[in-house]
Design an enzyme around this catalytic site. Structure first.
Site, mmCIF file in Angstrom:
data_model
loop_
_atom_site.group_PDB
_atom_site.id
_atom_site.type_symbol
_atom_site.label_atom_id
_atom_site.label_comp_id
_atom_site.label_asym_id
_atom_site.label_seq_id
_atom_site.Cartn_x
_atom_site.Cartn_y
_atom_site.Cartn_z
ATOM 1 C CG HIS A 72 -1.771 1.210 1.302
ATOM 2 N ND1 HIS A 72 -2.747 1.489 0.372
ATOM 3 C CD2 HIS A 72 -1.776 2.254 2.168
ATOM 4 C CE1 HIS A 72 -3.318 2.647 0.673
ATOM 5 N NE2 HIS A 72 -2.748 3.133 1.752
ATOM 6 C CG ASP A 74 -0.489 6.023 2.150
ATOM 7 O OD1 ASP A 74 -1.649 5.850 1.744
ATOM 8 O OD2 ASP A 74 -0.050 5.562 3.229
ATOM 9 C CG ASP A 193 -5.364 3.413 4.278
ATOM 10 O OD1 ASP A 193 -5.809 3.042 5.388
ATOM 11 O OD2 ASP A 193 -4.447 4.246 4.173
ATOM 12 C CG HIS A 445 -6.155 7.220 1.135
ATOM 13 N ND1 HIS A 445 -5.852 6.442 0.048
ATOM 14 C CD2 HIS A 445 -5.314 6.824 2.114
ATOM 15 C CE1 HIS A 445 -4.882 5.598 0.370
ATOM 16 N NE2 HIS A 445 -4.530 5.810 1.621
HETATM 17 ZN ZN ZN Z 1 -3.104 4.902 2.768
#
Ligand code: ZN
Length: 1012
Positions: A72, A74, A193, A445
């Protein structure tokens, strides 16, 4: 079957077919004819549908555990995008993750991996050698590297506007289509997420043709109940307007968010888990213990799911920098568990898989799934821990993003209308690509949510600013081309604080106003000027009424401009002798206890103020004879702190007020009054850090509340969360309404009910637990009157009791809320002082939608004001000056919104049209009815012999897999496209790619047109 005449045309003209979605369609190319697909699915169950051919073999009579290796990544959070990509001391590098994963996949053919964020992947891709790219293409073709989502980022769902979501998905999916063709097409949305899930997001994904979505975060109480009821997998009916199953989306809730099971985490960043040894001769051998643990976890998890398949997410934040470590442990796990199963008859089979392959097995199970029609807001991960603060965190960044959405659409439209003269011209080279990318990053996000660190938020703003720069060049080139004159065009990005050097220092200047809507607009233009009086002339040379108001340092010029659809009007402004006009200055109003009231009014509205308090006390709609008493003022919640009973503080994510009752910013406001022929204003001063102007322009049907809040003082050691609250004697029966990503409306229950539609809530936070995202509007009604407040950015909002409505405008916090960002939301820089607008509409219920839909459209895509000094050169000798231009021959009807007009390829345009009303929403003008358009229009650019063919076609957008839910009807077949008769159903979005030929016209420095 859509392979009719238009397909042939599309193919003949070499158009890559784009479509809703995106890219959606673009990605897919011409889809297989539907009836064939239908036969495959019905007549031969078990045959792999297109896109699922590469899935691994499973054991039909065992529990199959699908291991999903994933990372994941970001797109900015505690580090900037580039810091994450390149890494550094003590910092994982995404480029190393991708390098490492690709070589681990190539080393062992059974391994699989899922990747999500195209912002990182596309960058990495362009840095690879041909040989690596070829190897990656092969991995994608074999289904061993699978893309999920495929957007530029995994976007937030609470603070995002649907237009920006569509744009960011288009950018990522188009990269995949261009790079991998159909092999790279994601089948599954992977929103593991985001901090709560909107219904509109699911509707958009369904319409883009995704077969399902997997989610990681949901309310802790909801999760426990769903586990018990085995409703972790369901069908989400994501639209109340679109005919099912158009917006139905299979939804899987992951068992352990997106983390691996305890003790089975094998990344560099996992703390204590020991590697699988699996060597019976080693004193370190732990195989028995770990296998038993694994089997235990798997069978427990199975109890919450309905088929003989479950998934385990094997990865986490920035995992797989050393992919070998993860994969070698997983290899061993698979080998030992499956050997155990053969040896001792354990019923568990474990395999490398992907989200799409797991989904394919669920589809084959042919079950009927439960149906969900509400959304997954608000999200709480424990008692008192509601993630409802981020709906409002970093309001300045949230506004900058919304204004940038507006400017990006202007930029893309002008690129489509004037290309290639927009890209290269007298002002240099410009394009929309950089702003498009920056906007896509902002949807992440941790970006638009305001949950990144300060240095990262600054980097997001820097990206937007760089994108604006390229678009400003494009805008100047395009306006020069379309207007025929080379003005030194400039925009004034600081008009919100009344700063614009050109208008403040010039005695003569021009104002070009570009309208990105497909309908004419009238707009009050406000510009800071030097003192004096001004003469304003419209494009036909007629003087228009104007006012100068305010005083030094920033008197403002006001005039009403009228701008045609998808076009511009150029007004001229010149200073004239002082005697011809006077400057209007706000007058102080003396306030005495018990004294009377004060009014401002225009032909539609009267607003009344209480002279004792200085607060707004009543709104009247003069035409409909509606009267609504109210009290509007500002309050603040004491931000919760760690200590005493509850150890949760308010932070960037979480809203945790110390007390449920907010404190007033002030018991009264000092007021000033200003009345001119064009505008009436009451200026309210609540405190040194909170002020508001309540404004009514001539002809305006809404009341504008322009608030200014900040810097919020924290000298008393209390963090503060500031709200604007409207209290009215309306019997709202416990309900209020909020929009979902700026589109469909969801009905909410107020605090008294402490209610969730699908479970019995045990409420621990009566305020924070009843906050919802408001992207563009919130309203309350008693069944007759409706009060709607439109916002100019995303905010959190609620109705905590009947007749009350509140919006959180700003927050400043002294503590971190312990969700990873590791910084209090202090905003000491430019984000500390925020100005925004709430537009208030009072309407009868049946006509309210027409009011707020059309006004929201005008606010989200507001006209762009561009200034230029007077007295410029012609664009080229012989050019004709055009002071007014429209890119449309006919306006679109009010129910149709032009969502996208952009250049798509050298000879193609992308056009998205949207029905912007919900089913049954408008009873006044029948704007909720289906609408049919004729798109067989030759766009006319005046006095330029621009030859142009337009061919439009559209793809249908079937998802490949159908998931039965109670009451599902079969997918209607898609009729062939007839551009002369395009019908839009309420809330439907349709996408077209049109072939066009722009006049080949290259600008050269000599000023002579070059015909190529
Ligand atoms: Zn995230």
């Amino acid at each position: 079957d859509d392979s009719g005449a238009m397909t042939a045309l599309g193919r003949a003209s070499g158009v890559r077919v784009g479509g809703w979605g995106d890219a959606g369609r673009a990605m897919r190319g011409p889809p297989p004819p539907l009836p064939v697909l239908f036969v495959v699915l019905v007549a031969a169950p078990g045959t792999r549908a297109a896109g699922y051919e590469t899935c691994p073999t499973v054991q039909p009579d065992m529990l199959n555990v699908h291991l999903l290796p994933h990372t994941h990544d970001d797109v900015g959070w505690v580090k900037t995008v580039d810091q994450y990509y390149y890494g550094g001391k003590h910092l994982v590098a995404v480029k190393n993750i991708l390098d490492s994963v690709i070589s681990a996949l190539r080393a062992e053919p059974s391994r699989r991996f899922v990747y999500v964020e195209m912002a990182f992947f596309s960058r990495w891709w362009h840095q690879q050698t041909n040989a690596t790219q070829q190897a990656v293409r092969e991995l994608v073709r074999q289904g061993r590297l699978e893309f999920a989502n495929g957007g530029w980022v995994m976007n937030d769902e609470a603070a995002t506007h649907y237009g920006a979501i569509v744009d960011q998905m288009t950018l990522g999916l188009r990269f995949l289509q261009d790079t991998f063709g159909d092999d790279g097409r994601p089948r599954v949305a992977w929103h593991i997420d985001p901090f709560g899930h909107s219904r509109e997001q699911a509707s958009l994904f369904a319409q883009m043709g995704f077969d399902g979505i997997f989610l990681g975060r949901m309310d802790y109480q909801d999760r426990e109940l769903r586990k018990k009821k085995r409703e972790m997998e369901l069908v989400w009916r994501a639209s109340a307007s679109l005919q099912p199953p158009t917006a139905d989306l299979f939804t899987g809730l992951l068992s352990n968010a997106y983390d691996p099971p305890k003790h089975l985490c094998w990344d560099l960043v996992c703390d204590h888990d020991s590697s699988m040894v699996g060597d019976p001769f080693s004193p370190e051998d732990n195989a028995d213990v770990l296998i038993d643990h694994f089997l235990d976890v798997a069978t427990k998890q199975w109890q919450s799911y309905r088929t003989n398949h479950i998934v385990m997410t094997m990865g986490g934040d920035f995992h797989y920098e050393n992919a070998h470590m993860w994969f070698s442990n997983l290899d061993k796990l698979i080998q030992l568990v499956n050997a155990e199963q053969q040896a001792s008859g354990s019923p568990v089979h474990v395999l490398y898989s992907t989200p799409a392959c797991y989904l394919w097995e669920l589809n084959k199970a042919n079950l009927t799934w439960s149906l969900k029609e509400d959304d997954f807001f608000p999200y709480a991960d424990g008692p008192h821990q509601f993630w409802t603060g981020y709906f409002s965190s970093r309001p300045a960044l949230k506004r900058y993003e919304r204004v940038s959405y507006n400017f990006l659409q202007v930029c893309k439209q002008l690129e489509a209308l004037a290309a290639p003269a927009a890209n290269v011209g007298p002002y240099g080279s410009g394009d929309s690509a950089l702003l498009e990318e920056a906007m896509a990053v902002l949807q992440h996000h941790d970006a638009i949510t305001g949950t990144s660190r300060q240095l990262v938020a600054d980097d997001y703003a820097r990206r937007l600013a760089a994108g604006w720069g390229r678009c400003e060049v494009l805008l100047s080139n395009a306006l020069a081309r379309l207007s025929g004159s080379q003005e030194a065009f400039s925009i004034c990005p600081e008009l919100n604080i009344s700063v614009c050097p050109l208008s403040q220092t010039s005695a003569r200047f021009q104002v070009a106003i570009y309208n990105p809507l497909a309908r004419k607009v009238d707009r009050m233009v406000r510009l800071p000027v030097s003192a004096g009086a001004f003469l304003v002339k419209d494009p036909s040379g007629h003087a228009v009424p104007s006012d100068v108001k305010g005083q030094k340092p920033s008197p403002e010029l006001l005039f009403s401009a009228s701008v045609p659809a998808l076009g511009f009007s150029i007004y001229s402004v010149s200073r004239v002798s002082l005697r011809r006009s006077k400057t209007h200055i706000p007058q102080p109003i003396s306030q005495k206890p018990g004294s009377a009231v004060l009014n401002i009014k225009n032909e539609h509205i009267r607003a009344t103020f209480n002279l004792e308090t200085g607060f707004l006390m009543q709104i009247e709609d003069l035409e409909q004879k509606l009267v609504l008493p109210m009290n509007q003022s500002f309050f603040w919640y004491k931000a919760g702190t760690v200590g005493q009973k509850i150890s949760q503080s308010s932070g960037a994510y979480i809203f945790k007020p110390q007390q449920q009752k907010p404190l007033p910013v002030s018991d009264s406001a000092q007021i000033h009054l200003l009345k001119t022929p064009l505008v009436q204003e009451v200026h309210q001063n609540f405190s040194a850090w909170c002020a508001q102007v309540v404004r009514l322009y001539r002809g305006q049907r809404h009341l504008e509340l322009e608030w200014t809040v900040g810097p919020i003082p924290v000298g008393d050691k209390w963090g503060k969360e500031v709200i604007s609250r409207f209290d009215m004697p309306l019997d709202t029966k416990g309900y209020f309404y909020t929009d979902s990503n700026g589109r469909e409306i969801l009905k909410r229950r107020d605090r008294k009910k402490n209610y969730r539609p699908t479970w019995n809530l045990n409420q621990t936070e009566p305020v924070a637990g009843n906050y919802y995202p408001v992207n563009t509007r919130i309203y309350i009604t008693d069944g007759k009157k409706q009060l709607t407040v439109l916002t100019d950015r995303s905010q959190g909002g609620s109705s905590l009791q009947d007749g009350s409505l509140e919006l959180m405008v700003h927050r400043r916090l002294l503590l971190d809320d312990n969700r990873g960002v590791g910084e209090p939301l202090l905003e000491e820089g430019s984000g500390s002082w925020v100005r925004g607008r709430h537009l208030v509409l009072l309407d009868a219920v049946g006509t309210a939608a027409a009011g707020h839909r059309l006004l929201a459209e005008k606010e989200v895509l507001a006209p762009q004001v561009v200034l230029a000094p007077s007295g410029s050169a012609l664009y080229h000798p012989g050019a004709t000056r055009q002071l007014q231009f429209s890119g449309l021959r006919r306006e679109l009807p009010p129910s149709v919104h032009l969502l996208t007009l952009a250049r798509w390829g050298p000879q193609t345009l992308l056009l998205r049209l949207e029905h912007q009303f919900a089913r049954g929403e408008d009873s006044g003008r029948n704007l909720s009815s289906p609408v049919t358009l004729n798109l067989q229009v030759r766009r006319q650019v005046r006095k330029e012999r621009e030859t142009e063919r337009e061919r439009e076609r559209e793809n249908p957008h079937p998802s490949l897999l159908g998931f039965p839910s109670p009451g599902t009807t079969p997918t209607p077949t898609v009729p062939p496209l007839d551009p002369a008769s395009i019908t839009l159903q309420p809330m439907e979005i349709r996408t077209f790619v049109a072939s066009v030929q722009w006049e080949e016209f290259a600008w050269s420095h000599g000023g002579d047109p070059v015909q190529a």
